[in-house]
Design a protein around this motif. Structure first.
Motif, PDB file in Angstrom:
ATOM      1  N   PRO A  43      26.543  30.398 -42.680  1.00 20.98           N
ATOM      2  CA  PRO A  43      27.509  31.148 -41.889  1.00 20.98           C
ATOM      3  C   PRO A  43      27.542  32.633 -42.254  1.00 20.98           C
ATOM      4  O   PRO A  43      27.487  32.991 -43.430  1.00 20.98           O
ATOM      5  N   GLY A 256      33.514  32.404 -36.286  1.00 17.92           N
ATOM      6  CA  GLY A 256      32.551  31.740 -35.403  1.00 17.92           C
ATOM      7  C   GLY A 256      31.865  30.525 -35.988  1.00 17.92           C
ATOM      8  O   GLY A 256      30.880  30.043 -35.418  1.00 17.92           O
ATOM      9  N   ALA A 257      32.366  30.015 -37.134  1.00 18.83           N
ATOM     10  CA  ALA A 257      31.764  28.822 -37.743  1.00 18.83           C
ATOM     11  C   ALA A 257      32.862  28.029 -38.432  1.00 18.83           C
ATOM     12  O   ALA A 257      33.854  28.606 -38.897  1.00 18.83           O
ATOM     13  N   LEU A 307      28.985  25.604 -35.033  1.00 25.40           N
ATOM     14  CA  LEU A 307      28.764  27.021 -34.757  1.00 25.40           C
ATOM     15  C   LEU A 307      29.189  27.356 -33.331  1.00 25.40           C
ATOM     16  O   LEU A 307      28.869  26.619 -32.386  1.00 25.40           O
ATOM     17  N   SER A 331      29.098  33.250 -36.839  1.00 26.82           N
ATOM     18  CA  SER A 331      28.109  32.466 -36.092  1.00 26.82           C
ATOM     19  C   SER A 331      26.714  33.078 -36.222  1.00 26.82           C
ATOM     20  O   SER A 331      26.509  34.070 -36.900  1.00 26.82           O
ATOM     21  N   ARG A 332      25.761  32.450 -35.514  1.00 26.90           N
ATOM     22  CA  ARG A 332      24.400  32.994 -35.438  1.00 26.90           C
ATOM     23  C   ARG A 332      24.378  34.388 -34.802  1.00 26.90           C
ATOM     24  O   ARG A 332      23.467  35.171 -35.072  1.00 26.90           O
TER      25      ARG A 332
END
Ligand code: ZN
Length: 363
Positions: A43, A256-257, A307, A331-332
């Motif tokens: 993350p 975001g994770a 995610l 997140s990614r």
């Protein structure tokens, strides 16, 4: 020949912040040295990436998998900010063993505590000593636009007066949480950092300088409450906000994770299906798969690693989901980071931010 090294982590410096701000000193250093856009660890949060950087290792080796976690053995939730959680030495510890002098400077006190192992000298801009206040002036509070400028000025003093063989400096991402890269406030912030860095480089012409970020930042509009979404399908679970830290004004615990812990493990398949069907969730990974794919330590993550897509954050919402207006990460989509090496005697290929430190050869 003895080496002089400076490693800087600019918290939340996604590449778009550099693209939209005039940074003459960084530009010059990038041309003279090397510059690539690489990846952070996922993350994409501060503690995970700062520890990856300062150890030059991945989370499965160093053990820091979140800012915040649930200890499965005790059922207790903790901030992951104690150095006791670290499972391998930092580059400062390894440098010390070689007889090198070391310094650590951070904006936040919590990060200083986590990264402090092996630091001969350490300082957090949040709570500096009287001596540094006398030299640089009193810092404003940790949420102020000038806190990172103060930190860089303190770094300049430390390099000038103590000349440590290796120094690690990490800022805070409050300004990136508040402002998009095209905002005037943001540009003033980045431009100010670039100006002080220019002075530092002019005063230390032979020092190797490495600069990267722990993660980027995205504007988020959708909030999802994973516990409530699973609860609505009859699955009892705890969702742990990976991003959570003590500085609530920055994160509001929206990231975001998330790690999800199921009360009944037999419902794992059902939970994956329910989450995968939810708009805003980009991917759902069972523990072993998450550990393998993202180089995480399986004992320190949830039954599921979830995610979000670029627009989505996870947190607690009355009705299970909500519209939000927040800039955040995890997140990614916040994993692209600038990687700059200046005066480096090496020319390795940098793929991830932590490769900068891994490539120093201080083992
Ligand atoms: Zn942040």
């Amino acid at each position: 020949m003895p080496r002089n090294i400076l490693i800087i982590c600019v918290d939340g410096l996604g590449p778009e912040y550099l693209e939209l701000t005039p940074t003459p000193n960084l530009d010059r250093m990038a041309v003279a040295g090397g510059f690539v856009i690489g990846q952070s660890v996922i993350p994409s949060v501060t503690n995970v990436n700062n520890v990856s950087l300062i150890t030059g290792a991945l989370p499965r080796v160093h053990g820091i998998t979140a800012n915040y976690w649930l200890d499965r053995a005790t059922g207790q939730e903790h901030y992951m900010e104690s150095p006791d959680f670290l499972l391998c030495p930092t580059v400062l510890q390894r440098a010390q063993r070689r007889g090198m002098s070391t310094a650590l400077l951070t904006a936040k006190q919590k990060l200083l505590r986590l990264l402090d192992a092996g630091a001969d000298y350490s300082l957090a801009a949040e709570s500096p000593d009287a001596d540094m206040i006398e030299k640089v002036g009193p810092p404003e509070d940790i949420y102020s636009p000038s806190i990172n400028h103060w930190l860089f000025r303190a770094l300049r003093v430390v390099l000038r007066e103590q000349d440590p063989d290796i120094a690690y400096c990490s800022t805070t991402d409050g300004m990136m949480h508040k402002y998009p890269p095209d905002a005037e406030e943001s540009q003033r912030h980045i431009h100010g950092l670039d100006a002080i860095l220019g002075e530092i480089v002019a005063e230390n012409p032979a020092r190797e300088v490495y600069l990267t970020a722990d993660h980027g930042m995205s504007a988020k509009s959708r909030g999802l409450d994973l516990e409530k979404l699973l609860g609505a399908t009859g699955i009892a679970a705890r969702a742990i906000p990976i991003i959570k830290d003590r500085y609530v004004a920055h994160h509001q615990n929206l990231g975001g994770a998330a790690y999800v812990y199921l009360d009944d493990h037999r419902l794992l398949g059902d939970a994956v299906s329910a989450l995968e069907a939810e708009p805003g969730i980009e991917s759902v990974h069972a523990r072993a798969e998450a550990a393998a794919q993202f180089d995480l330590l399986a004992e320190r993550i949830g039954d599921l690693f979830v995610l979000g897509d670029q627009d989505t954050v996870f947190g607690q919402f009355e009705t299970g989901q909500a519209q939000v207006e927040v800039r955040s990460h995890g997140s990614r989509h916040e994993s692209a980071v600038p990687i700059l090496a200046y005066n480096s005697p090496l020319s390795p290929t940098y793929r991830m931010n932590l490769d900068l430190v891994a490539a120093l050869g201080i083992n």
